[in-house]
Motif scaffolding. Structure first.
Motif, PDB file in Angstrom:
ATOM      1  N   GLU A   1       1.057  -0.999  -0.552  1.00 12.81           N
ATOM      2  CA  GLU A   1      -0.269  -0.366  -0.016  1.00 12.81           C
ATOM      3  C   GLU A   1       1.122   1.269  -0.278  1.00 12.81           C
ATOM      4  O   GLU A   1       0.405   2.284  -0.593  1.00 12.81           O
ATOM      5  CB  GLU A   1      -0.838   0.006   1.196  1.00 12.81           C
ATOM      6  N   VAL A   2       1.857   1.274   0.274  1.00 14.42           N
ATOM      7  CA  VAL A   2       2.604   2.718   1.007  1.00 14.42           C
ATOM      8  C   VAL A   2       3.426   2.536  -0.581  1.00 14.42           C
ATOM      9  O   VAL A   2       4.015   3.548  -1.181  1.00 14.42           O
ATOM     10  CB  VAL A   2       4.037   1.870   1.616  1.00 14.42           C
ATOM     11  N   ASP A   3       3.922   1.440  -0.727  1.00 13.12           N
ATOM     12  CA  ASP A   3       4.601   0.867  -2.799  1.00 13.12           C
ATOM     13  C   ASP A   3       3.762   2.208  -3.745  1.00 13.12           C
ATOM     14  O   ASP A   3       3.935   2.416  -4.769  1.00 13.12           O
ATOM     15  CB  ASP A   3       4.798   0.063  -2.826  1.00 13.12           C
ATOM     16  N   ARG A   4       2.255   1.490  -3.568  1.00  9.33           N
ATOM     17  CA  ARG A   4       1.613   2.395  -4.643  1.00  9.33           C
ATOM     18  C   ARG A   4       0.805   3.673  -4.247  1.00  9.33           C
ATOM     19  O   ARG A   4       0.482   4.330  -6.058  1.00  9.33           O
ATOM     20  CB  ARG A   4      -0.096   1.699  -3.887  1.00  9.33           C
ATOM     21  N   TRP A   5       0.792   4.357  -3.470  1.00  3.66           N
ATOM     22  CA  TRP A   5       0.559   5.302  -3.245  1.00  3.66           C
ATOM     23  C   TRP A   5       2.382   6.760  -3.352  1.00  3.66           C
ATOM     24  O   TRP A   5       2.080   8.029  -3.530  1.00  3.66           O
ATOM     25  CB  TRP A   5       0.270   6.098  -2.348  1.00  3.66           C
TER      26      TRP A   5
ATOM     27  N   GLN B   1       6.156   4.567  10.981  1.00  4.50           N
ATOM     28  CA  GLN B   1       6.416   5.623  10.800  1.00  4.50           C
ATOM     29  C   GLN B   1       7.601   5.799  10.463  1.00  4.50           C
ATOM     30  O   GLN B   1       7.810   6.430   9.381  1.00  4.50           O
ATOM     31  CB  GLN B   1       6.163   6.738  11.820  1.00  4.50           C
ATOM     32  N   GLU B   2       8.927   4.668  11.616  1.00  3.20           N
ATOM     33  CA  GLU B   2      10.039   4.595  10.627  1.00  3.20           C
ATOM     34  C   GLU B   2      10.105   4.222   9.589  1.00  3.20           C
ATOM     35  O   GLU B   2      10.908   4.488   8.393  1.00  3.20           O
ATOM     36  CB  GLU B   2      10.309   3.640  11.284  1.00  3.20           C
ATOM     37  N   TYR B   3       9.298   3.253   9.105  1.00  2.91           N
ATOM     38  CA  TYR B   3       8.788   2.731   7.204  1.00  2.91           C
ATOM     39  C   TYR B   3       8.609   4.194   6.327  1.00  2.91           C
ATOM     40  O   TYR B   3       9.269   3.683   5.357  1.00  2.91           O
ATOM     41  CB  TYR B   3       8.180   1.657   7.111  1.00  2.91           C
ATOM     42  N   LEU B   4       7.305   4.556   6.227  1.00  2.00           N
ATOM     43  CA  LEU B   4       7.214   5.739   5.828  1.00  2.00           C
ATOM     44  C   LEU B   4       8.230   6.559   5.449  1.00  2.00           C
ATOM     45  O   LEU B   4       8.231   7.866   4.497  1.00  2.00           O
ATOM     46  CB  LEU B   4       6.231   6.445   6.343  1.00  2.00           C
ATOM     47  N   GLN B   5       8.992   6.713   6.710  1.00  2.00           N
ATOM     48  CA  GLN B   5      10.373   7.581   6.368  1.00  2.00           C
ATOM     49  C   GLN B   5      11.312   7.810   5.572  1.00  2.00           C
ATOM     50  O   GLN B   5      12.283   8.234   4.850  1.00  2.00           O
ATOM     51  CB  GLN B   5      11.045   8.321   8.014  1.00  2.00           C
TER      52      GLN B   5
END
Length: 744
Positions: free
Chosen positions: A45-49, A86-90
């Motif tokens: 989902e992170v990679d998609r958007w 949050q760390e993954y998003l960073q």
């Protein structure tokens, strides 16, 4: 970085990612043999958007999520997962925008190790918003300690038809009382109306907007056939009060209003909510509600355009908002509409301090404070409706039998949207009475007698035999919203089919509110034993008690009192005077429904040919072990000009506790307006205060009604000041009224 500058740097895909809340949060992590990792689902989902706006329910633990004490997250584990997210998003997104973690908190956070408080159906009966605010401050710390930021809480729904399964999520049938508790919830969760939310508080998502409590026949998500006056007078006041006190987020309701779905209603969400009422925050969709727009449009792109241009900023679990990107690329939607919604989201993230520290170190309240505040709220929420021959409070030398299906089932006293609990740390009614009895050398025995809706083989015989051995029977009856593994769920978490014992909860609407026949049979059998019968009702809606009321010596309404509810009930049964007042009328029969106190004053025959038109117990009713006198009542009436300058209608007097118990009385102020060419309600609550007094103590009272309370809708739907008014002051065994005019 300024959020407007950040917005300018975002791609269309990243913007759409900020508006999508598609993930079921409990699917974001796995926990195996003590090791916690983020899932492929989350990473995809992170990679998609390239950007995520929200994740719902990472810490939820209940039968729907499938997370329990073994598979769910403790407080310490929740903080760890928050950091991982949050760390993954960073590390894996271009702009490193933190994600909002949103959590349910209808009566405490729906996560492990969090306090479960009295449900709204109980809270409203306390008539004590200040105490409720203190409890919500505890709830906010529970959520924030785990690393989440948003608390979803039902405050806007008005209980106009108790057949609705979500009646337990309502504070009251009355908009003024519900508004006071909405403000209390908001202040408790957010900590005030300032520009920033501090680290001990969360953003409150007030739900549901609007009119959901008036669905046809009490059907969940059913049509709402009300006009604009009814919408404004009954269903808007909690939101108006919320906006005035800093509301920044709301959730749209599933229902339509006069044919227009709330999620696709620009007149409701843009013109009324934002332009007229001044709401500047963000609107979240309810779970899978946007998918329902597709049933009408038969086109997901068109449904996405419809919702976002109607004012819905944030999705929830649907397969609609992913199509916002296509809507813009195809030229069917202006990217400026997306920018407006994304800016609202980014401004809220800034307000919460997410860009500086998304997971600050926060400590929740102590267990002692949680228990003390929760028990006090439960005590003040208990309503005594009958006390024949003063059988309550019970004597400390009595032998007691606790009988009934709700005597010792913890989850039956907690309500819907409840997490798994450590049961040995909670207090059922039986345990509360046993603990009290042990302390005072009393004999306490128990038997279930029946289930909620079904008879138990040999249950009545066992209960009757037990009742013959004691002085008093405490019958713990009512209903249940407890889900279990026999419950099947819709995609939005509502029960498609409940367990046989569910009589309340989301999607558990009833055509018949009568107490189930198995419980009526139990009551009648025990009455034949000729022992004192005390009825304690644990329930998520106002059940019809007509069939059992004549057989009970006393009736105590408990609603859903929370995880320490048994301690509160035992205290009221034996020692402390009850102070709750009904916030919802108890119907006499199904044929009366809906029945509420503030109906319009038109010429109609209130009684039916075959039944009374009045409820069995009306809004505002509640007995005490002590007695009060109210004297020296007086009014100070302002002028119209004075009201506009901040003066108020003052009601003053003196109250005395004339009895032998410490207790509280709720002074209720109602108004009846007499305008020209307009049918108003028989009376409307416009002020109240709850006053505690020791035996023989006297206190002065003063209530002030300002311009807001003295305003009404004119014939043309504009707001006008009331000028010809009957003021009614009511308390138990007391009623006083005076007609006044407010002149120039």
């Amino acid at each position: 970085m300024k959020v407007k500058q950040l917005l300018q740097q975002m791609t269309l895909k990243e913007k759409v990612g900020q508006l999508n809340q598609r993930l079921y949060g409990w699917e974001v992590y796995t926990k195996k043999e003590g090791e916690i990792t983020l899932t492929k689902t989350f990473k995809e989902e992170v990679d998609r958007w390239g950007s995520l706006g929200f994740i719902y329910g990472v810490f939820r633990a209940d039968p729907w999520s499938g997370k329990n004490q073994e598979t769910g997250l403790s407080t310490e584990e929740a903080r760890y997962v928050s950091h991982l997210i949050q760390e993954y998003l960073q590390e894996h997104t271009r702009l490193k925008i933190p994600v909002f973690l949103s959590e349910e908190c209808p009566h405490g956070h729906q996560g492990l190790e969090s306090l479960t408080t009295a449900a709204n159906i109980s809270v409203g009966a306390s008539w004590n918003p200040a105490l409720y605010q203190e409890v919500q401050e505890i709830v906010a710390r529970d959520i924030r300690e785990k690393g989440a930021h948003l608390g979803l809480i039902s405050t806007l729904d008005i209980a106009r038809d108790p057949r609705w399964g979500r009646t337990e999520e309502c504070f009251s049938e009355d908009p003024f009382l519900a508004s006071q508790f909405t403000v209390a919830a908001l202040k408790g969760l957010q900590g005030g109306a300032g520009q920033r939310i501090d680290e001990a508080h969360v953003l409150a998502v007030l739900k549901h907007f609007a009119g959901q409590g008036s669905a046809m026949g009490g059907h969940n998500s059913g049509p709402v056939n009300i006009g604009p006056r009814e919408l404004r007078e009954i269903h808007l006041p909690p939101m108006v009060a919320g906006i005035a006190n800093g509301a920044q987020m709301t959730m749209a309701a599933y229902n339509d209003v006069d044919g227009q779905l709330c999620h696709g209603n620009p007149d409701l969400l843009n013109r009324l909510l934002r332009e007229e009422l001044g709401f500047q925050g963000a609107v979240m969709a309810d779970g899978c509600a946007l998918d329902r727009l597709v049933e009408i449009t038969e086109d997901k792109v068109e449904a996405a355009i419809w919702a976002v241009t109607s004012g819905v900023d944030i999705s929830l679990w649907d397969d609609v908002y992913p199509y916002l990107e296509e809507a813009v690329v195809s030229g069917r939607l202006s990217e400026e509409v997306i920018d407006t919604a994304v800016l609202r989201v980014l401004l809220l993230k800034e307000k919460m301090g997410l860009f500086s520290n998304p997971t600050p170190l926060v400590q929740s309240a102590s267990l002692e404070e949680k228990r003390e505040r929760s028990v006090q709220l439960a005590k003040e929420s208990l309503v005594l409706l009958k006390n024949q021959e003063h059988r309550l409070p019970l004597k400390k030398n009595e032998t007691i039998a606790v009988i009934g299906p709700n005597g010792d089932l913890l989850y039956n006293q907690l309500g819907d949207y409840t997490p798994y609990k450590c049961e040995e740390q909670c207090v059922t009614v039986l345990k509360g009475i046993q603990d009290y009895g042990h302390e005072h050398g009393m004999t306490v025995v128990s038997a279930p007698g029946s289930m909620i809706t079904r008879e138990l083989e040999g249950g009545i015989e066992e209960a009757v035999a037990l009742a013959k051995t004691v002085d008093t029977v405490v019958l713990v009856l009512g209903g249940s919203s407890a889900r279990d593994f026999s419950t099947t769920f819709d995609a939005n978490g509502a029960a498609l089919s409940g367990s046989n014992e569910m009589t309340s909860g989301e999607n558990i609407d009833l055509a018949d509110l009568a107490l189930p026949a198995a419980q009526v049979k139990l009551v009648k059998a025990l009455h034949d034993v000729k022992k004192t019968l005390i009825g304690v009702f644990i329930q998520g809606r106002p059940h019809i008690l007509t069939a059992v009321e004549p057989y009970l010596d006393a009736i105590l309404i408990g609603g859903y009192p929370g995880e320490y509810g048994g301690e509160a009930i035992a205290s009221i049964l034996f020692e402390e005077s009850p102070s709750g007042k009904l916030a919802m009328s108890l119907p006499r029969s199904n044929g009366q429904l809906p029945v509420y106190y503030n109906y319009r004053d038109v010429a109609f025959k209130e009684a039916y040919g075959d039944d009374s038109g009045k409820p069995l117990y009306s809004f505002g009713t509640g007995l005490s072990y002590t007695s009060f006198s109210l004297t020296d009542l007086a009014l100070v009436v302002p002028t119209k000009a004075g009201l506009h300058k901040g003066e108020s209608l003052k009601i003053s007097g003196t109250i005395k506790n004339t009895g032998d118990y410490r207790g509280a009385e709720v002074i209720q102020v109602y108004l009846k307006s007499h305008p020209k060419k307009l049918v108003t309600r028989v009376k409307e609550l416009k002020g109240f205060c709850k006053i505690w007094l020791d035996p023989k103590e006297t206190k002065g009272i003063e209530l002030n009604l300002n311009l807001a309370e003295l305003s009404e809708l004119a014939e043309n739907m504009n707001t006008q000041m009331m000028t010809d008014i009957t003021v009614m002051v009511e308390a138990h065994d007391f009623s006083w009224q005076e007609r006044i005019r407010i002149n120039d």
